[in-house]
Scaffold this active site. Structure first.
Site, mmCIF file in Angstrom:
data_model
loop_
_atom_site.group_PDB
_atom_site.id
_atom_site.type_symbol
_atom_site.label_atom_id
_atom_site.label_comp_id
_atom_site.label_asym_id
_atom_site.label_seq_id
_atom_site.Cartn_x
_atom_site.Cartn_y
_atom_site.Cartn_z
ATOM 1 N N HIS A 295 0.844 -1.198 0.000
ATOM 2 C CA HIS A 295 0.000 0.000 0.000
ATOM 3 C C HIS A 295 0.879 1.248 0.000
ATOM 4 O O HIS A 295 1.327 1.701 1.065
ATOM 5 C CB HIS A 295 -0.917 0.006 1.226
ATOM 6 N N HIS B 142 1.657 5.228 -2.209
ATOM 7 C CA HIS B 142 1.279 6.258 -3.178
ATOM 8 C C HIS B 142 2.568 6.980 -3.562
ATOM 9 O O HIS B 142 3.020 7.877 -2.832
ATOM 10 C CB HIS B 142 0.265 7.224 -2.582
ATOM 11 N N LYS C 30 -8.745 -0.326 -6.943
ATOM 12 C CA LYS C 30 -8.768 0.244 -5.593
ATOM 13 C C LYS C 30 -10.027 1.100 -5.444
ATOM 14 O O LYS C 30 -10.263 2.007 -6.257
ATOM 15 C CB LYS C 30 -7.522 1.094 -5.362
ATOM 16 N N HIS D 141 -10.211 0.454 0.511
ATOM 17 C CA HIS D 141 -9.961 1.373 1.625
ATOM 18 C C HIS D 141 -11.171 1.299 2.541
ATOM 19 O O HIS D 141 -12.305 1.528 2.106
ATOM 20 C CB HIS D 141 -9.770 2.787 1.071
ATOM 21 N N HIS E 54 -6.288 -0.632 5.719
ATOM 22 C CA HIS E 54 -6.410 0.077 7.000
ATOM 23 C C HIS E 54 -7.145 -0.768 8.040
ATOM 24 O O HIS E 54 -6.567 -1.156 9.039
ATOM 25 C CB HIS E 54 -7.069 1.450 6.862
ATOM 26 N N ASP F 90 1.129 2.837 3.423
ATOM 27 C CA ASP F 90 0.515 4.089 2.953
ATOM 28 C C ASP F 90 1.581 5.155 2.747
ATOM 29 O O ASP F 90 1.351 6.345 3.010
ATOM 30 C CB ASP F 90 -0.559 4.579 3.917
#
Length: 409
Positions: free
Chosen positions: A83, A85, A212, A253, A273, A345
């Protein structure tokens, strides 16, 4: 403490015929193979081309092999972060909330290239990028595969999507007309069963490896509650059905309990999460074989930023309210034996610091250090569908290898 890192990631697409492929032998002071097996002292790993042909304490170095001496280091599989970005600013870095409005998409892609190299140099040779504006992660994946830039292997989601005004909506918090139009799937918005089916097809059309979605609200969006369910179960079921038809997995998510349960019942592959679990949600995940990607480092980071007064008040309030529940939920999942893969994340926290997640998995969930390493190697590979090639140092797999000084255990 791990003080330095060596990476031996063989990622080339064109290989020599096996009979002509060069042979490399790695002398490993300690081998942790990623399967959870006990460490092996003084192991040898033999590689022909980009594939491992032999590994173990009793393996001999073949005559004529190129030898890489890591006899003073601990050798492990390349780490996997499920996970991240890459093509975004770090939270708290300048005007991170509005960078998409003030910077060219090409600038964000170049920033992603820098982050990709930082991630690789931190020992993470594979990542799943779960959402980027303008398909920047797909562009990064293609550039890395082509050898234009250095970075990890990327499993790309393209544009993540959710309800209008929800966590995935890129215009969330902006005034009407800020982009000149309201926007649809191209800015992360899809409502209703037919629109979400089209959103899956749109993402796959432009190169997404994984889908996603935002099943619930989020912490870093201004106008929604992190815990509230956003997609209906019917919408999520349509997403999963469409993705399955196109041979794609779905990552959801999800912070709040109701949204987590609906996403699991709908058949998503992973909950990202999973901040507010209860016994029913945990049992459901066990029953369905749903993965949890806990992103503990993101929770730790936003809690720290909120405490320091560095987040907008609505976001800070959500971060502080969720923090203790994140830790409790993760412990529940670990104790129940839910399948867990490491994810950070990254982008919330500074890129290249991903390995701190290993320590938090031990600290918050009671995982053993070896269990945490497995979560970031073999388990990550299985979640991503890459277990035939990576995730462990074993015969037949790619020579996707990192080495560290010190003892990670």
């Amino acid at each position: 403490m791990i003080t330095s890192l060596v990476i031996l990631a063989t990622l080339s697409l064109q290989q020599s015929p096996p009979s002509a492929a060069p042979i490399t032998a790695i002398r490993a002071g300690t081998l942790i193979d990623g399967t959870g097996a006990a460490p092996v002292r003084n192991a040898v790993i033999v590689i022909q081309g980009d594939r491992i042909t032999a590994v173990g304490a009793n393996v001999q170095v073949p005559a004529g092999a190129t030898v890489i001496d890591l006899s003073g280091e601990t050798v492990l599989p390349g780490f996997i972060d499920a996970h991240v970005h890459l093509a975004s600013h770090t939270i708290g870095d300048g005007d991170w909330q509005h960078a998409g409005l003030t910077e060219l998409p090409s600038q964000i892609a170049l920033l992603g290239a820098a982050h990709a190299q930082q991630t690789l140099e931190a020992g993470f040779t594979t990542v799943r990028v779960v959402g980027s504006a303008n398909f920047a992660d797909v562009a990064l994946r293609n550039a890395i595969t082509a050898g234009w830039i250095q970075g990890p292997r990327i499993v790309a989601a393209g544009i993540s999507f959710g309800i209008r005004g929800g966590h995935c909506d890129e215009t969330n918090g902006l005034q009407p007309g800020a982009l000149g139009h309201e926007g649809g799937v191209e800015v992360g918005v899809a409502d209703g069963v037919e629109e979400v089916r089209n959103a899956v097809r749109y993402a796959v059309k432009y190169g997404a490896d994984v889908i996603k979605i935002c099943a619930t609200g989020g912490v870093l969006s201004l106008t929604d509650s992190a815990g509230v369910q956003q997609y209906t179960e019917d919408e999520m079921r349509a997403i999963v059905e469409t993705a399955t038809q196109l041979d794609r997995r779905v990552a959801a998510h999800a912070h709040g309990t109701a949204g987590i349960k609906a996403a699991v019942r709908a058949g998503v592959t992973s909950i990202e999460h999973g901040s507010v679990l209860d016994a029913e949600a945990v049992a459901l995940m066990k029953q369905k074989g749903t993965w949890l990607v806990p992103t503990l480092l993101a929770g730790f980071t936003v809690e720290s930023l909120a405490t320091a007064g560095r987040l907008p008040p609505p976001i800070a309030a959500k971060a502080l309210a969720l923090a203790p529940r994140v830790r409790n939920s993760f412990k529940m999942a670990v104790d129940a034996g839910v399948k867990i893969a490491l994810g950070t994340d990254a982008g919330v926290m500074r890129q290249g610091t991903n390995a701190r997640e290993f320590g938090l998995m031990v600290r918050y969930g009671g995982m053993t250090p070896m269990q945490a390493i497995v979560a970031g190697t073999t388990s990550g590979a299985t979640l991503l569908g890459l277990e035939r090639d990576i995730g462990a140092i074993a015969v037949g797999k790619r020579a996707d290898i990192v080495a560290v000084t010190g003892d990670p255990l």
